[in-house]
Design an enzyme around this catalytic site. Structure first.
Site, PDB file in Angstrom:
ATOM      1  N   TYR A   1       8.094   7.644 -55.361  1.00 21.01           N
ATOM      2  CA  TYR A   1       8.513   6.345 -54.822  1.00 21.01           C
ATOM      3  C   TYR A   1       7.437   5.905 -53.838  1.00 21.01           C
ATOM      4  O   TYR A   1       6.481   6.650 -53.562  1.00 21.01           O
ATOM      5  CB  TYR A   1       9.882   6.434 -54.135  1.00 21.01           C
ATOM      6  CG  TYR A   1      10.098   7.675 -53.292  1.00 21.01           C
ATOM      7  CD1 TYR A   1       9.483   7.836 -52.061  1.00 21.01           C
ATOM      8  CD2 TYR A   1      10.932   8.704 -53.739  1.00 21.01           C
ATOM      9  CE1 TYR A   1       9.676   8.965 -51.287  1.00 21.01           C
ATOM     10  CE2 TYR A   1      11.136   9.842 -52.978  1.00 21.01           C
ATOM     11  CZ  TYR A   1      10.506   9.977 -51.747  1.00 21.01           C
ATOM     12  OH  TYR A   1      10.693  11.101 -50.999  1.00 21.01           O
TER      13      TYR A   1
ATOM     14  N   ASP B   1       6.799  19.541 -45.671  1.00 19.10           N
ATOM     15  CA  ASP B   1       6.460  18.179 -46.074  1.00 19.10           C
ATOM     16  C   ASP B   1       5.144  17.790 -45.418  1.00 19.10           C
ATOM     17  O   ASP B   1       5.106  17.102 -44.395  1.00 19.10           O
ATOM     18  CB  ASP B   1       7.592  17.233 -45.650  1.00 19.10           C
ATOM     19  CG  ASP B   1       7.442  15.848 -46.256  1.00 19.10           C
ATOM     20  OD1 ASP B   1       6.330  15.516 -46.695  1.00 19.10           O
ATOM     21  OD2 ASP B   1       8.427  15.100 -46.269  1.00 19.10           O
TER      22      ASP B   1
END
Length: 611
Positions: A453, A383
């Site tokens: 998001y 990530d």
């Protein structure tokens, strides 16, 4: 784009030691009378490059009760203890002392107790004394504990039993016996190097390790783990053609949020997901390192908190979240677990690590595949926020760096392990998707978690109000390219196969205060109040405190009082899943479990929508 969950991670981790730390103080009091029939054994349980975790274990090997204990040792001048737990640790120069607390000083014959500490420096302890006498144990002069046995091999597997064999451990004074552990709990003790475990459940996954004990009753490190699946049991579960349903489980959620692996099961969510991303490990010094080692491997679980209703013991080889996830996999063997590294707070280390991609990948492989927990994890998730772009910090490594990283990790982890990445959803012209070669890297990745998001939020304190997770564009959207459909379309255009894209769902809302307009596009005065952070609130709270009263661009919003929130509901989640199937996507993922209701409403909506 800002990502909600990453900023919280670092803050909560920093709060951890307050719960377990025993302050370092002045030099210890005089040692009690010598107790020659006791041992003190030292082990370095973690090493993260610029620091380490050590543990002393005191064992009463005599026939009378030990009323107190006092371990003393020397460290080199460049090695120091920085924090400790379960003992008062003090020093006078390079001489260090660990003294029992009021509740753990008494040891009956045969009993043991441990205390741990974090430290800096490369040194090992020397000149150890226990209550003024010889420590006679561990990594100090005297009787060394046994080595780890060989990783067991399984044979003669049936519906209800499995035979295990392993290569013997070694010890300077002889091995007495071996403890066999199933899913972290001892199930048998034998003097030889073979054991048959029985009473198992058909069609179920188990994990076995072995520990040796020497003639002084010292236990050595655990062997590597072997996974065993019993025969029978019917359908083994989801196959490769099924949709991925992945949830993030946060390491720090076990503190304020009081959310544990057990909750994944009690909410009914465990039977409706396929994968879990455990977040986050850190990236520092060019390596993957532990995030919060206490939460991950040491936190002791009581019976009522534990997945299987069995409490942790002080001497089991693995505790914490990792052991609970191991137990969850034992109950739900179709769940695969990945260890996720980086996140919003800890992405800054990727730039330095990618100066040597092969060494970086190897360090991560060695940590994920550590024999103590290798059976827990089925791969790694990276990530990095963001390659060749800016997040909390900026990277200027060039557009090829992401492809180089994914190739290095695939080479290191091989074809049998999962290698995935969480990636940006910024599809604006010249935005973050354009900054790196996501198309070229896709050949090395099992899938991408596209973070669809946090497109909009109260970091723009005066608004305009806008949904943080719009599926499509809409009239008046503050920034073109900031929606899920645009992100998926751009990634497909760059050559990422549809089946390697997962749609992201946030189990929370973002909100403003000082808002008078019900529809999106209103002005505001700042972030709406939230339980843990202004401008953010869990779905499980918002569904009652500010129910949705409108939809836009495939997601919901709510205006209540002077607050305005946007979030997904079970209805909008199901609609998004329908869209994901129409697009041929590989499935969906969500951030994160604890935002859902106690009965898993949003997880159920994902599962239902992807059927």
């Amino acid at each position: 784009m800002r990502i909600r969950h990453k900023a919280v991670a670092g803050l909560t981790t920093l709060l951890l030691p307050l719960a377990t730390l025993v302050a370092l103080g002045a030099p210890a009091e005089a040692a009690p009378d010598a107790a020659p029939e006791a041992t003190a054994t030292y082990a370095k349980t973690q090493d993260w490059g610029n620091g380490f975790e050590g543990k002393w274990t005191i064992k009463n090997t005599g026939t009378t009760t030990l009323s107190s204990w006092n371990v003393q040792w020397d460290f080199p001048a460049d090695t120091k203890v920085t924090s400790a737990w379960d003992a008062t640790v003090t020093n006078s120069g390079t001489r260090w002392t660990g003294k029992n607390l009021s509740w753990n000083g008494t040891l009956a014959p045969g009993a043991s107790v441990s205390f741990g500490f974090n430290g800096t420096g490369p040194g090992a302890p020397s000149k150890c004394t226990l209550n003024g006498g010889s420590c006679d144990g561990g990594s100090v002069p005297g009787d060394n504990p046994p080595s780890a046995p060989g990783t067991p091999t399984a044979s003669d597997v049936t519906d209800t039993s499995a035979k295990l064999d392993w290569k013997p451990a070694t010890d300077d004074k002889g091995v007495k016996n071996y403890d066999v552990l199933r899913d972290g709990a001892k199930v048998g003790t034998v003097t030889g190097t073979s054991y048959t475990d029985s009473g198992l459940t058909a069609g179920t996954d188990y994990s076995y390790t072995v520990q040796a004990r020497d003639t002084a009753d010292q236990t050595g490190p655990a062997s590597g783990a072997v996974k065993v699946r019993t025969t029978g049991g019917g359908d083994p579960g989801p196959g490769p053609g099924d949709k991925v349903k992945l949830g993030y489980f946060t390491e720090w959620g076990v503190y304020q949020r009081n959310y544990h692996a057990k909750n994944i099961a009690t909410s009914g969510s465990a039977g409706k997901i396929t994968h879990i991303n455990y977040s986050f490990g850190n990236v520092q010094g060019g390596k993957c390192t532990m995030g919060d080692s206490y939460a991950a491997i040491d936190k002791a679980y009581t019976a009522d908190q534990s997945v299987d209703g069995v409490a942790d013991t002080w001497d089991q080889p693995l505790r914490g979240n990792f052991n609970q996830l191991r137990k969850l996999k034992a109950k739900y063997p179709n769940i695969k677990i990945l260890w996720s590294f980086g996140g919003w707070t800890w992405s800054g280390g990727f730039t330095d690590a990618m100066k040597n991609p092969a060494a970086f990948a190897k360090s991560c492989h060695d940590l994920v595949e550590d024999p103590r927990w290798a059976d827990v994890f089925d791969g790694i998730d990276l990530d990095w926020e963001y390659p060749n772009a800016c997040g909390l910090s900026c990277d200027t490594s060039g557009p090829a760096v992401f492809k180089t990283m994914m190739q290095a990790f695939r080479n290191q982890f091989g074809a049998k392990n999962l290698v995935t990445a969480a990636i940006t959803a910024d599809a604006s012209s010249g935005g973050k998707i354009d900054a790196a070669d996501y198309g070229g890297a896709a050949q090395y990745s099992d899938w991408y978690n596209v973070m669809t998001y946090d497109f909009f939020g109260a970091w723009a304190a005066k608004g305009p109000t806008a949904p943080h997770s719009p599926l499509t564009s809409y009239a008046g959207i503050p920034q073109e390219g900031f929606n899920s459909a645009a992100a998926i379309a751009k990634l497909k255009a760059k050559g990422v196969p549809s089946a390697k894209l997962l749609l992201g769902i946030g189990f929370y809302g973002r909100g403003w205060t000082g808002v008078t307009q019900k529809e999106p596009g209103g002005s505001a005065t700042g972030a709406a109040p939230g339980t843990y952070e202004a401008g953010i609130e869990d779905y499980k709270v918002l569904k009652n405190s500010c129910p949705s009263n409108g939809t836009v661009a495939g997601t919901a919003y709510a205006h209540c009082g002077n607050n305005w929130w946007s979030y997904d509901t079970p209805s909008t989640v199901r609609s998004k899943m329908t869209w994901a199937k129409e697009q041929g996507l590989g499935g969906a993922f969500f951030w994160e479990f604890s935002g859902d209701t106690a009965n898993g409403e949003l997880v159920s909506a994902i599962n239902d929508g992807l059927k």
